[in-house]
Motif scaffolding. Structure first.
Motif, PDB file in Angstrom:
ATOM      1  N   GLY A   1     -34.829  31.085 -80.537  1.00 36.47           N
ATOM      2  CA  GLY A   1     -35.777  30.844 -81.770  1.00 36.47           C
ATOM      3  C   GLY A   1     -36.202  32.053 -82.082  1.00 36.47           C
ATOM      4  O   GLY A   1     -35.963  33.319 -82.035  1.00 36.47           O
ATOM      5  N   LYS A   2     -37.679  31.741 -83.118  1.00 38.71           N
ATOM      6  CA  LYS A   2     -38.140  32.963 -83.717  1.00 38.71           C
ATOM      7  C   LYS A   2     -38.793  33.693 -82.327  1.00 38.71           C
ATOM      8  O   LYS A   2     -39.325  32.949 -81.531  1.00 38.71           O
ATOM      9  CB  LYS A   2     -39.108  32.657 -84.501  1.00 38.71           C
ATOM     10  N   TRP A   3     -39.322  35.115 -82.878  1.00 36.72           N
ATOM     11  CA  TRP A   3     -40.265  35.776 -81.779  1.00 36.72           C
ATOM     12  C   TRP A   3     -41.363  35.393 -82.293  1.00 36.72           C
ATOM     13  O   TRP A   3     -41.957  35.287 -83.309  1.00 36.72           O
ATOM     14  CB  TRP A   3     -40.045  37.517 -82.218  1.00 36.72           C
ATOM     15  N   GLU A   4     -42.255  35.366 -80.969  1.00 36.10           N
ATOM     16  CA  GLU A   4     -43.693  34.979 -81.457  1.00 36.10           C
ATOM     17  C   GLU A   4     -44.486  36.130 -81.623  1.00 36.10           C
ATOM     18  O   GLU A   4     -45.426  36.740 -81.111  1.00 36.10           O
ATOM     19  CB  GLU A   4     -44.194  34.488 -79.954  1.00 36.10           C
ATOM     20  N   SER A   5     -44.323  36.472 -82.918  1.00 34.39           N
ATOM     21  CA  SER A   5     -44.925  37.811 -83.473  1.00 34.39           C
ATOM     22  C   SER A   5     -46.060  37.477 -84.402  1.00 34.39           C
ATOM     23  O   SER A   5     -46.525  38.354 -84.746  1.00 34.39           O
ATOM     24  CB  SER A   5     -43.942  38.553 -84.552  1.00 34.39           C
ATOM     25  N   GLU A   6     -46.468  36.277 -84.524  1.00 35.67           N
ATOM     26  CA  GLU A   6     -47.812  36.172 -85.359  1.00 35.67           C
ATOM     27  C   GLU A   6     -49.087  35.879 -84.691  1.00 35.67           C
ATOM     28  O   GLU A   6     -50.157  35.715 -85.184  1.00 35.67           O
ATOM     29  CB  GLU A   6     -47.437  34.729 -85.982  1.00 35.67           C
ATOM     30  N   LYS A   7     -48.871  36.256 -83.189  1.00 35.37           N
ATOM     31  CA  LYS A   7     -50.060  36.091 -82.417  1.00 35.37           C
ATOM     32  C   LYS A   7     -51.012  37.274 -82.484  1.00 35.37           C
ATOM     33  O   LYS A   7     -50.538  38.297 -83.201  1.00 35.37           O
ATOM     34  CB  LYS A   7     -50.033  35.742 -81.015  1.00 35.37           C
TER      35      LYS A   7
ATOM     36  N   ARG B   1     -29.473  35.540 -85.276  1.00 33.65           N
ATOM     37  CA  ARG B   1     -30.204  36.224 -84.352  1.00 33.65           C
ATOM     38  C   ARG B   1     -30.459  37.788 -85.228  1.00 33.65           C
ATOM     39  O   ARG B   1     -31.394  38.595 -84.936  1.00 33.65           O
ATOM     40  CB  ARG B   1     -29.617  36.514 -82.877  1.00 33.65           C
ATOM     41  N   VAL B   2     -29.293  38.190 -85.866  1.00 30.72           N
ATOM     42  CA  VAL B   2     -29.395  39.452 -86.250  1.00 30.72           C
ATOM     43  C   VAL B   2     -30.540  39.294 -87.702  1.00 30.72           C
ATOM     44  O   VAL B   2     -31.225  40.322 -87.960  1.00 30.72           O
ATOM     45  CB  VAL B   2     -27.961  39.710 -87.166  1.00 30.72           C
ATOM     46  N   LEU B   3     -30.329  38.171 -88.303  1.00 31.73           N
ATOM     47  CA  LEU B   3     -31.345  37.894 -89.028  1.00 31.73           C
ATOM     48  C   LEU B   3     -32.926  38.137 -88.726  1.00 31.73           C
ATOM     49  O   LEU B   3     -33.786  38.955 -89.318  1.00 31.73           O
ATOM     50  CB  LEU B   3     -31.459  36.539 -89.724  1.00 31.73           C
ATOM     51  N   GLU B   4     -33.218  37.591 -87.402  1.00 23.53           N
ATOM     52  CA  GLU B   4     -34.616  37.757 -86.830  1.00 23.53           C
ATOM     53  C   GLU B   4     -34.792  39.331 -86.449  1.00 23.53           C
ATOM     54  O   GLU B   4     -35.755  39.978 -86.585  1.00 23.53           O
ATOM     55  CB  GLU B   4     -34.762  36.783 -85.826  1.00 23.53           C
TER      56      GLU B   4
ATOM     57  N   LEU C   1     -27.703  47.396 -87.765  1.00 30.63           N
ATOM     58  CA  LEU C   1     -27.687  45.981 -87.948  1.00 30.63           C
ATOM     59  C   LEU C   1     -26.388  45.499 -88.403  1.00 30.63           C
ATOM     60  O   LEU C   1     -25.733  44.338 -87.777  1.00 30.63           O
ATOM     61  CB  LEU C   1     -28.380  45.593 -89.107  1.00 30.63           C
ATOM     62  N   TYR C   2     -25.296  46.375 -88.829  1.00 32.84           N
ATOM     63  CA  TYR C   2     -24.217  46.036 -89.143  1.00 32.84           C
ATOM     64  C   TYR C   2     -23.405  45.973 -87.865  1.00 32.84           C
ATOM     65  O   TYR C   2     -22.384  45.089 -87.637  1.00 32.84           O
ATOM     66  CB  TYR C   2     -23.423  47.359 -89.898  1.00 32.84           C
TER      67      TYR C   2
END
Length: 610
Positions: free
Chosen positions: A152-158, A205-208, A285-286
């Motif tokens: 899932g998403k990284w918890e980057s909003e804390k 995962r690459v998008l994140e 990213l490529y």
């Protein structure tokens, strides 16, 4: 014992970076957030430490985890809290002169404060300087051997400094920094060789990964700093979140002169600019997306269409192609622009469709600009015809100058000279026309027809200066005649250029209505022509033909309507009708360059060229 002085220290976190390569050439990195560790005061049982290593106040050096040309990275433990950190030590002796050593130190000082202002950056906790070296303490990367992939998403909003997750304790004796390179290399990869990649990450995962790293560059660049050395081994994971490492190479964009980089990630123009950072990130990213080596870009895996996440992979690839454009003019201008496209993909929308629209609109913008200049070319002679017709009809005994809207003969002469120059149909002619029309409005600032012709020239030119001139002239037209067709036409054009199509449609229709009561028929013809051009560019071809047909009915001899009707049929691939319209235009204006060019394209489309 070496003397040291503390330059400054920090008590909060959330920021950036790492290092690569140890003394054996293996890419090792470090930096990351604090991790649970043995209790304070526990003696180190690690061996192989250099007895001459410089001191780092308040920290015990446990083992070297990375080394490069100018420094080395150590795993350290706080003597006060027992928390594990990473420390980079940079020695003056590794530099041939003071300047690059001082430049790297100044870069760290500038980055230190930036590192604490956004969670996308690697946190620097302390910077210090001793006799012949400086050091900085930073977040420690997750352990590649114990930290599994977060789902899932990284918890980057804390909030900064807030615990993001609970990870397994790090064992200093076996610690290896977790980097993007360790994720991409196959399990049996030897650290002494560099085979082609054969591992890829899922597109989601690459998008994140893309969002997190582009956000980091956006923030870094906004502070006037550039990274210069983006590559997989310089991307570490801190509590599961990817961050850019090797922060020692961060510097001012204005002071990034030295060549630093790795083949394949290095932009053609060299490092040291925000766009060069984007090029390198795109290549990283490529590799993550395709599993191919960056030197194979823009090749895609042969089985990509069979991937379960192929649709997302193609959308991401559209972003990477732009990020990695060899020509810097075709690359993203800023990290923020790249981030906007990635957020669009993340929202389930299509960057590929967006690009297709942008290409269509750009093409339409060129066509419409050319059409405005064509109107200037063709309209002049018909204005004179209309003027003479009205003079001989006896309905109104006015001079040509008065019919044009000015009582100043010299202004009218300049206006006519401008129209004559514009009818040359080339860049020099339009430049000359621009100068004459400017003189005309200087002589008579209330000369509405001259202002309208001036607007058409600027509508046929691209660039920010042209747009600002259009807006200025539109305001002048509003002052002279608030409800005139000229005002509505100018508003419609500006709205179209700003992608406000509904507003543009309304204004072009108002321009036609404003001219219904005017005795001068040619002006009505022009307004129907303007609206027809707009409809054609919006793909509403039947409606466009209707408006152009009305212009043709009002003035059967107006060659421009023939050309534009031909363009409608050409777009619909009705080549027979298109050819008829273009040939009709040539009968009316025998030396029409525009008609000959259109016929050439038509012959090419129908394979009629010998």
């Amino acid at each position: 014992m070496a003397q040291f002085r503390t330059t400054f220290s920090v008590g909060r976190c959330s920021r950036r970076r790492n290092f690569t390569r140890n003394a054996y050439g293996k890419q090792l990195l470090c930096p990351a957030m604090s991790q649970p560790s043995p209790s304070p005061g526990t003696p180190s049982t690690l061996t192989g430490l250099d007895p001459n290593r410089p001191p780092v106040p308040d920290y015990e050096l446990l083992q070297r985890i990375g080394a490069g040309a100018y420094g080395e990275v150590w795993l350290v433990r706080s003597l006060a809290t027992g928390v594990l950190r990473a420390v980079k030590i940079v020695h003056r002796a590794t530099f041939t002169e003071d300047r690059p050593f001082n430049r790297e130190f100044e870069g760290i000082k500038k980055f230190e404060e930036v590192s604490r202002s956004h969670p996308s950056q690697l946190a620097i906790f302390h910077v210090g300087r001793g006799d012949g070296y400086f050091f900085y303490v930073m977040e420690l990367a997750d352990d590649a051997k114990t930290a599994g992939e977060k789902v899932g998403k990284w918890e980057s909003e804390k909030n900064i400094g807030e615990s993001r997750s609970v990870l397994l304790p790090i064992n200093p004796a076996s610690y290896t920094p977790k980097t993007l390179r360790t994720l991409l290399l196959p399990p049996a990869h030897s650290p002494t060789c560099s085979p082609a990649l054969n591992t890829r990450l899922p597109a989601a995962r690459v998008l994140e990964l893309s969002l997190a790293l582009t956000e980091a560059l956006t923030h870094l660049h906004s502070h006037g700093l550039v990274h210069r050395y983006v590559k997989p081994s310089n991307i570490i994971f801190v509590n599961g979140r990817p961050k850019l490492a090797d922060i020692g190479l961060v510097t001012d964009a204005s002071d990034a002169r030295s060549i630093v980089g790795t083949e394949g990630y290095l932009a053609p123009e060299g490092p040291g600019t925000p766009q060069a950072d984007l090029f390198a990130l795109g290549k990283v990213l490529y590799e993550a997306l395709t599993g191919l080596d960056r030197r194979q870009f823009p090749e895609l895996p042969a089985d990509l269409r069979q991937w379960s996440d192929a649709a997302l992979a193609f959308e991401l690839n559209a972003v990477l192609v732009k990020a990695c454009a060899a020509d810097v003019r075709e690359r993203y201008a800023t990290a923020k622009a790249m981030l906007v496209d990635l957020e669009l993909v993340g929202a389930g929308k299509s960057v590929k469709r967006k690009r297709a629209f942008e290409r269509t609109f750009a093409s339409g913008r060129k066509i419409s600009a050319a059409a405005m200049l064509l109107i200037l070319v063709f309209a002049g002679s018909y204005f004179l015809v209309a003027t003479m017709s009205r003079r001989t009809s006896g309905t109104q005994q006015l001079s040509p100058a008065e019919l044009a809207g000015t009582k100043i003969l010299e202004a009218f002469k300049k206006y006519e000279q401008g129209r004559a120059a514009g009818r040359h149909g080339n860049a020099e002619g339009f430049e000359e026309a621009l100068n004459f029309l400017r003189e005309a409005v200087e002589l008579d600032p209330s000369f509405l027809q001259a202002w309208e012709s001036l607007f058409r020239i600027y509508a046929g030119v691209t660039g920010p200066d042209a747009r600002s001139q259009q807006r200025a002239i539109a305001k002048k037209l509003e002052q002279l005649s608030p409800n005139s067709a000229a005002v509505h036409f100018a508003r419609g054009w500006i709205a179209y250029d700003g992608l406000e199509f509904a507003k543009a449609d309304t204004e072009f229709q108002r321009a036609i209505q404003a001219d219904l009561s005017r005795a001068m028929q040619h002006s009505r013809t022009m307004q129907h022509t303007h609206y027809g051009i707009f409809l054609m560019l919006c793909g509403r071809l039947q409606e466009a033909r209707k408006q152009l047909g009305e212009a043709e009915r009002l003035e059967p001899g107006f060659a421009l309507t023939q050309l534009l009707l031909g363009d409608c049929f050409m777009t619909e691939r009705d080549y027979r009708q298109a050819r008829r319209q273009y040939e009709n235009s040539l009968k009316l204006v025998q030396h029409s360059v525009g008609a000959y060019r259109r016929l050439g394209r038509l012959y090419e489309a129908t394979h009629q060229i010998p």
